[in-house]
Design a protein around this motif. Sequence first.
Motif, mmCIF file in Angstrom:
data_model
loop_
_atom_site.group_PDB
_atom_site.id
_atom_site.type_symbol
_atom_site.label_atom_id
_atom_site.label_comp_id
_atom_site.label_asym_id
_atom_site.label_seq_id
_atom_site.Cartn_x
_atom_site.Cartn_y
_atom_site.Cartn_z
ATOM 1 N N ALA A 17 -51.882 -14.246 28.105
ATOM 2 C CA ALA A 17 -50.696 -13.988 27.275
ATOM 3 C C ALA A 17 -51.088 -13.605 25.849
ATOM 4 O O ALA A 17 -51.999 -14.187 25.267
ATOM 5 C CB ALA A 17 -49.811 -15.235 27.245
ATOM 6 N N ASN A 18 -50.382 -12.637 25.316
ATOM 7 C CA ASN A 18 -50.593 -12.221 23.928
ATOM 8 C C ASN A 18 -49.814 -13.181 23.014
ATOM 9 O O ASN A 18 -48.586 -13.260 23.115
ATOM 10 C CB ASN A 18 -50.071 -10.782 23.782
ATOM 11 C CG ASN A 18 -50.269 -10.232 22.390
ATOM 12 O OD1 ASN A 18 -50.708 -10.931 21.483
ATOM 13 N ND2 ASN A 18 -49.923 -8.970 22.220
ATOM 14 N N HIS A 48 -39.944 -12.697 24.246
ATOM 15 C CA HIS A 48 -40.158 -12.747 25.699
ATOM 16 C C HIS A 48 -39.826 -14.112 26.300
ATOM 17 O O HIS A 48 -39.555 -15.080 25.584
ATOM 18 C CB HIS A 48 -41.609 -12.367 26.037
ATOM 19 C CG HIS A 48 -42.649 -13.222 25.372
ATOM 20 N ND1 HIS A 48 -42.937 -14.500 25.769
ATOM 21 C CD2 HIS A 48 -43.477 -12.969 24.327
ATOM 22 C CE1 HIS A 48 -43.916 -14.986 25.023
ATOM 23 N NE2 HIS A 48 -44.256 -14.087 24.118
ATOM 24 N N ALA A 95 -42.944 -15.808 31.250
ATOM 25 C CA ALA A 95 -43.917 -14.953 31.966
ATOM 26 C C ALA A 95 -44.695 -15.722 33.036
ATOM 27 O O ALA A 95 -45.932 -15.792 32.986
ATOM 28 C CB ALA A 95 -44.873 -14.294 30.967
HETATM 29 P P1 ATP Z 1 -36.421 -13.962 29.933
HETATM 30 O O1 ATP Z 1 -35.277 -13.368 30.684
HETATM 31 O O2 ATP Z 1 -36.602 -15.444 30.082
HETATM 32 O O3 ATP Z 1 -36.515 -13.498 28.496
HETATM 33 P P2 ATP Z 1 -37.969 -11.919 31.152
HETATM 34 O O4 ATP Z 1 -37.317 -11.752 32.471
HETATM 35 O O5 ATP Z 1 -37.669 -10.921 30.055
HETATM 36 O O6 ATP Z 1 -37.733 -13.389 30.610
HETATM 37 P P3 ATP Z 1 -40.691 -12.353 30.609
HETATM 38 O O7 ATP Z 1 -41.091 -13.719 30.920
HETATM 39 O O8 ATP Z 1 -40.424 -12.068 29.192
HETATM 40 O O9 ATP Z 1 -39.486 -11.940 31.488
HETATM 41 O O10 ATP Z 1 -41.805 -11.342 31.157
HETATM 42 C C1 ATP Z 1 -41.561 -9.945 31.392
HETATM 43 C C2 ATP Z 1 -42.911 -9.262 31.610
HETATM 44 O O11 ATP Z 1 -43.613 -9.185 30.353
HETATM 45 C C3 ATP Z 1 -43.826 -10.013 32.561
HETATM 46 O O12 ATP Z 1 -44.554 -9.100 33.347
HETATM 47 C C4 ATP Z 1 -44.751 -10.764 31.640
HETATM 48 O O13 ATP Z 1 -46.026 -11.016 32.182
HETATM 49 C C5 ATP Z 1 -44.864 -9.847 30.432
HETATM 50 N N1 ATP Z 1 -45.035 -10.642 29.204
HETATM 51 C C6 ATP Z 1 -44.086 -11.353 28.564
HETATM 52 N N2 ATP Z 1 -44.599 -11.946 27.488
HETATM 53 C C7 ATP Z 1 -45.908 -11.613 27.432
HETATM 54 C C8 ATP Z 1 -46.973 -11.935 26.539
HETATM 55 N N3 ATP Z 1 -46.797 -12.720 25.484
HETATM 56 N N4 ATP Z 1 -48.182 -11.411 26.788
HETATM 57 C C9 ATP Z 1 -48.381 -10.616 27.855
HETATM 58 N N5 ATP Z 1 -47.424 -10.264 28.729
HETATM 59 C C10 ATP Z 1 -46.197 -10.771 28.535
#
Ligand code: ATP
Length: 372
Positions: A298-299, A286, A289
């Motif tokens: 966050a997990n 991920h 977030a």
């Molecule tokens: P990137 O393009 O930088 O990989 P992304 O656009 O995929 O980022 P993320 O930051 O990964 O976006 O988040 C996507 C969704 O998943 C958000 O709603 C975020 O809160 C949730 N999320 C991501 N990682 C976690 C985590 N470790 N625990 C809980 N929720 C998460």
Amino acid sequence: MSKHIFKVAVLPGDGIGKEIMAACIEVLHRLLGNQSPLALDYVACPGGAQHYADKGVALPDDTLRQCENADAILFGAMGLPHIRYPDGTEVNPQLGLRKDFDLYAGVRPIRAIPGVPSTLADPRAAGIDFVLIREQSEGLFYGRLYPEKQPPANDEEAFDLGRISRKASERLFDFAFRLARQRHASNPAKGRVTCVDKANVLNSMAFFHKIYWQRAALNADITADHCYVDAMALNLLKHPWDYDMLPTENQFGDILSDLAAGLIGGLGMSPSGDIGDRYGLFQPSHGSAPDIAGQGKANPTAMILSAAMMLEWLGEKHALPEVTATGARLVRAVDAAFASGRLRSVETGGSDGTQRIAGAIGDALERRSAPA
Ligand code: ATP
């Protein structure tokens, strides 16, 4: 007993990257007690989008030097939507690290952990266990990685230059066949490679597909097949338990890995390793977030499982089975923490946050190492 000491460059980065990294390091301290055959020497390294906003550089030279001199790199998350380069693109220094350290294989294991709810109601979802292998040195991200080769945009048109080369494709497929062979050795039900592409439409993908079958012929002990990326998006929702090893192009891998993470409890459950022939960088799948940063929600599991991948990689690279076994011990502790089904991340509708989940994994480690 003499200890193996590895130097680890630690880049927490932005947003939840900082929170999950702190939780992960706490768990690693509990894993590597006095009796452990292994010690990690952590070197904290600044960097990220906020660092770019504050200091004008996303990855300082010293951070790059520390990464170069380390045995492995542990990375949280970098990038913040409101901080951008003058051309409007986000500050994603991980793309630069992949290029600088030639981390060509993005290894993203997708495994259902018992006790963690899947988005799929089918009971066979408990058997989800496959690995996406994302090509990371070219593909549809090539123009971003090599902006000097990208055709210029104007206010009427914009282009993205993609590239598929024989060399990058061959090493990606060879990596996938090697990993499939290893998985088959420890589980005879595994050991099948499925190339994911779009060879029916794009010239570059037809080339990728052709090279895949040439490498498959050289790895004839492993079952090989193929699927177009749009069909794979559907198949991953209908019968993901049928897959094992999925090598694919850079952007397809980026998209499918988010979809795949959704099957096993969300991005917070999905680790990854960016691996090259010499260096390895381990980070959750991920991003930073920002919507939940600073709230303790966050997990940290994906970060902790990425650290376990790092230990397994170090063990294999240096032929130290006790180091590999330490990584496997951490994975078993994650499984034990979730097994009862009572530990529930916010992403899966629960209320357990960073501290609670990391604490439960640490407790499981200590329970497992307690004398019988
Ligand atoms: P990137 O393009 O930088 O990989 P992304 O656009 O995929 O980022 P993320 O930051 O990964 O976006 O988040 C996507 C969704 O998943 C958000 O709603 C975020 O809160 C949730 N999320 C991501 N990682 C976690 C985590 N470790 N625990 C809980 N929720 C998460």
